[in-house]
Write a protein that holds these residues in place. Structure first.
Motif, short mmCIF file in Angstrom:
data_model
loop_
_atom_site.label_atom_id
_atom_site.label_comp_id
_atom_site.label_asym_id
_atom_site.label_seq_id
_atom_site.Cartn_x
_atom_site.Cartn_y
_atom_site.Cartn_z
N PRO A 1 -14.15 37.76 2.01
CA PRO A 1 -14.43 36.93 3.18
C PRO A 1 -15.63 37.41 4.00
CG PRO A 1 -12.06 37.28 2.99
CD PRO A 1 -12.73 38.21 2.01
N VAL A 2 -15.96 38.70 3.91
CA VAL A 2 -17.16 39.18 4.61
C VAL A 2 -18.41 38.55 3.99
CG1 VAL A 2 -18.55 41.21 5.19
CG2 VAL A 2 -16.04 41.36 5.23
N VAL A 3 -18.43 38.49 2.65
CA VAL A 3 -19.53 37.80 1.96
C VAL A 3 -19.55 36.33 2.36
CG1 VAL A 3 -20.45 37.16 -0.30
CG2 VAL A 3 -19.35 39.40 0.02
N PHE B 1 -15.11 36.29 -4.97
CA PHE B 1 -13.65 36.13 -5.04
C PHE B 1 -13.11 36.56 -6.39
CE2 PHE B 1 -9.98 33.50 -6.19
CZ PHE B 1 -9.11 33.79 -5.15
N PHE B 2 -13.69 36.07 -7.46
CA PHE B 2 -13.19 36.39 -8.80
C PHE B 2 -13.42 37.86 -9.15
CE2 PHE B 2 -13.34 31.73 -9.48
CZ PHE B 2 -12.05 31.58 -9.97
N TRP B 3 -14.50 38.42 -8.64
CA TRP B 3 -14.76 39.84 -8.90
C TRP B 3 -13.66 40.70 -8.28
CZ3 TRP B 3 -16.84 43.42 -11.69
CH2 TRP B 3 -16.99 44.72 -11.19
N GLU B 4 -13.31 40.41 -7.05
CA GLU B 4 -12.31 41.23 -6.36
C GLU B 4 -10.88 40.91 -6.79
OE1 GLU B 4 -13.29 43.23 -2.31
OE2 GLU B 4 -12.89 41.11 -2.01
N VAL B 5 -10.55 39.63 -6.86
CA VAL B 5 -9.15 39.24 -7.05
C VAL B 5 -8.73 39.25 -8.51
CG1 VAL B 5 -7.47 37.38 -6.64
CG2 VAL B 5 -9.25 37.86 -4.94
N LEU C 1 -26.21 18.82 -2.55
CA LEU C 1 -25.22 19.51 -3.38
C LEU C 1 -25.77 20.76 -4.04
CD1 LEU C 1 -23.36 16.47 -4.99
CD2 LEU C 1 -22.76 17.80 -2.97
N TRP C 2 -27.10 20.88 -4.15
CA TRP C 2 -27.68 22.10 -4.69
C TRP C 2 -27.42 23.28 -3.75
CZ3 TRP C 2 -28.88 22.44 -9.54
CH2 TRP C 2 -29.29 21.31 -10.24
N ILE C 3 -27.59 23.03 -2.45
CA ILE C 3 -27.34 24.08 -1.46
C ILE C 3 -25.87 24.46 -1.46
CG2 ILE C 3 -27.31 24.58 1.02
CD1 ILE C 3 -29.88 22.97 1.27
N ILE C 4 -24.99 23.47 -1.50
CA ILE C 4 -23.56 23.74 -1.52
C ILE C 4 -23.18 24.50 -2.79
CG2 ILE C 4 -21.27 22.66 -1.64
CD1 ILE C 4 -22.34 20.45 0.14
N SER C 5 -23.83 24.17 -3.89
CA SER C 5 -23.55 24.87 -5.16
C SER C 5 -23.91 26.34 -5.05
CB SER C 5 -24.34 24.23 -6.30
OG SER C 5 -23.93 22.88 -6.51
N VAL C 6 -25.07 26.65 -4.47
CA VAL C 6 -25.47 28.04 -4.29
C VAL C 6 -24.45 28.78 -3.42
CG1 VAL C 6 -27.20 29.57 -3.24
CG2 VAL C 6 -27.93 27.59 -4.61
N GLU C 7 -24.05 28.13 -2.34
CA GLU C 7 -23.07 28.73 -1.42
C GLU C 7 -21.79 29.11 -2.16
OE1 GLU C 7 -20.15 27.20 2.20
OE2 GLU C 7 -21.91 26.01 1.66
N TYR C 8 -21.24 28.18 -2.94
CA TYR C 8 -19.95 28.44 -3.57
C TYR C 8 -20.05 29.29 -4.84
CZ TYR C 8 -17.31 25.68 -0.28
OH TYR C 8 -16.70 25.24 0.87
N VAL D 1 -21.88 31.95 -4.94
CA VAL D 1 -21.77 33.29 -4.34
C VAL D 1 -20.33 33.59 -3.94
CG1 VAL D 1 -22.47 34.74 -2.39
CG2 VAL D 1 -24.16 33.27 -3.53
N ILE D 2 -19.68 32.62 -3.29
CA ILE D 2 -18.30 32.84 -2.81
C ILE D 2 -17.34 33.05 -3.97
CG2 ILE D 2 -16.35 31.77 -1.60
CD1 ILE D 2 -18.53 30.23 0.05
N PHE D 3 -17.40 32.17 -4.97
CA PHE D 3 -16.48 32.28 -6.11
C PHE D 3 -16.73 33.55 -6.91
CE2 PHE D 3 -15.88 27.46 -6.04
CZ PHE D 3 -14.62 27.57 -5.49
N THR D 4 -18.00 33.96 -7.00
CA THR D 4 -18.32 35.20 -7.71
C THR D 4 -17.65 36.39 -7.02
OG1 THR D 4 -20.44 34.33 -8.50
CG2 THR D 4 -20.16 36.72 -8.50
#
Length: 474
Positions: free
Chosen positions: A421-423, A461-465, A447-454, A456-459
């Motif tokens: 969540p800090v990221v 999330f999946f790395w940690e969880v 949607l390109w900007i939203i894609s970049v945002e998510y 990063v977020i999903f990366t």
């Protein structure tokens, strides 16, 4: 001079941060996208470096947290117009109107002005705010009324009062968050990943979003629960719900705390004591079901009592209809929903939000129930971890994810092993760029900007969880 010599680096970082916060508060317009990104990125970088330099100086960090908030004291929010609706609702209450029964538009279209500066407030709040019934729960409405009572006819005065309420709530979060971290034997400095985060300072203090008040009651409730004061915890939890409804999704998880805890915690420490061994397994505490029943009863009765002054059949219809809009009509900065929407377009040729918006909440509830009945020791940090995962999945599946929604997972994360969540609190700034398009006539999200945002977020999330397989603290 001695203080300066001992703390030269953090003080310099603080002075630069205060200057940048001043620019953010008084010299930035939302459409200045490059300036927005540069200021936010610089503030976030200074925030991370500042924590590295002063992580052991609690008093200095608390002072910085308060000073950075006071910079915004007399500023008009520049990234959100929601506070104009807050002022409208507060003034409606003072005039004796039930704010849940009327839309601002219903008055303005009839050329009626029930409150002072009605037309000015309506024009400033925007068509979306002005055309729908309010969905703000009673304690939040009380804050609006207090602002209206103290400030009179001043819009800036109302903003200042609302801001003071949010700052006081943040100080309360700092106080109880620190005590809860001590209960969990976690580093006290973790609280500053929330309280000093530029995202929190800008979105809550700056833009006057009441997640901070909701989270104050939530962390207070968790501290009381861990201190074995579960009746008071239930009442305070109801206060959190009565600021924003989000904590309702956490209610099933308390089953784990009351019914699935084979171990008990002694008051005031983190020592685990077995109650009784039976057939090789620790027996649950006696009367857990009764405690659970009364916990839910206190939450329900207290919450309903806050709504009672506004209660009638028209209120129920208006409120449920307005809350439903967030699932079946509104869409902004979504992730999984946008993928589902694209699939729906490909199959039917239409936006199937009405169908998808009903399916996604079912998936979220299913996930929360899985967590509820998943085997674990039921300790407080596990409970908070599952709260974090629940709100995260909820946001991943939501049709609408405004930036300030991230405040909840950010606060919960400081009591866990997870830091994604800090990221998220950094990259969420891209959501303000969602409507940048080459064709200025195109008002749709980029949607390109939203894609970049998510991505990063999903990366993160999946790395940690998943990849690192970090487990809840035991």
């Amino acid at each position: 001079m001695l203080f300066w010599k001992l703390h030269k680096a953090p003080l310099l970082l603080t002075f630069v941060s205060l200057f940048l916060y001043f620019l953010f508060a008084y010299d930035l317009e939302r459409i200045q996208y490059e300036k927005l990104l540069l200021l936010y990125s610089a503030l976030f970088g200074l925030f991370v470096v500042l924590l590295r330099y002063t992580k052991t100086n609690f008093r200095l960090l608390v002072s910085i947290a308060i000073l950075t908030r006071l910079v915004f004291l007399i500023a008009i929010p520049n990234l959100s117009q929601d506070f104009y609706r807050f002022i409208w609702d507060g003034r409606m209450l003072l005039e004796g109107f039930n704010p849940y029964l009327y839309t601002p538009e219903s008055f303005i279209t009839k050329n009626e002005f029930p409150i002072s500066q009605a037309k000015e407030l309506y024009n400033a709040m925007g068509q979306l705010n002005g055309s729908h019934f309010t969905n703000y729960p009673p304690i939040k409405q009380l804050c609006f009324a207090i602002a209206a009572l103290i400030s009179g006819k001043s819009i800036l005065g109302s903003a200042i009062v609302l801001r003071v309420i949010i700052i006081v709530a943040d100080i309360g979060t700092l106080y109880f968050g620190k005590k809860l971290l001590e209960k969990l034997n976690l580093p006290i400095k973790n609280i500053f990943w929330y309280i000093l985060n530029p995202f929190i300072i800008i979105e809550l203090t700056g833009n006057l979003h009441f997640e901070g008040v909701m989270l104050f009651f939530l962390v207070w409730s968790m501290y009381l629960l861990y201190s074995k004061k579960w009746k008071w915890a239930a009442a305070v939890f109801a206060c959190s719900i009565s600021v924003k409804l989000i904590p309702l999704m956490f209610l099933p998880l308390f089953y784990k705390w009351f019914m699935k805890r084979p171990l008990d915690c002694a008051r005031g420490d983190n020592q685990i004591i077995k109650i009784k061994e039976l057939s090789g397994r620790a027996e649950s505490r006696p009367n857990n079901f009764t405690k659970l029943f009364w916990f839910y009863s206190i939450v329900g009765i207290t919450t309903l009592s806050f709504f009672l002054p506004f209660f009638n059949s028209e209120f129920i219809n208006n409120y449920t209809k307005t809350v439903g809009l967030w699932f079946n009509n509104f869409e902004f900065n979504a992730s999984i929903y946008y993928i589902a929407r694209a699939i729906g377009y490909a199959i039917t040729g239409y936006n199937e939000i009405a169908i998808i918006g009903k399916i996604l909440p079912v998936l979220v509830v299913t996930y929360i129930l899985v967590l509820t009945f998943k085997k674990n020791k039921g300790e407080a940090n596990t409970l908070v971890t599952y709260m974090l995962l629940s709100i995260t999945i909820y946001l991943f599946f939501s049709t609408t994810v405004h930036p300030w929604y991230i405040a909840t997972p950010l606060l919960l994360s400081i009591f866990t092993n997870y830091k994604f969540p800090v990221v998220w609190s950094f990259i969420i700034i891209l959501s303000y760029l969602a409507y940048i398009n080459i064709n200025t006539m195109d008002k749709s999200e980029n949607l390109w900007i939203i894609s970049v945002e998510y991505i990063v977020i999903f990366t993160a999330f999946f790395w940690e969880v998943i990849l690192r397989k970090k487990l809840p603290l035991e």
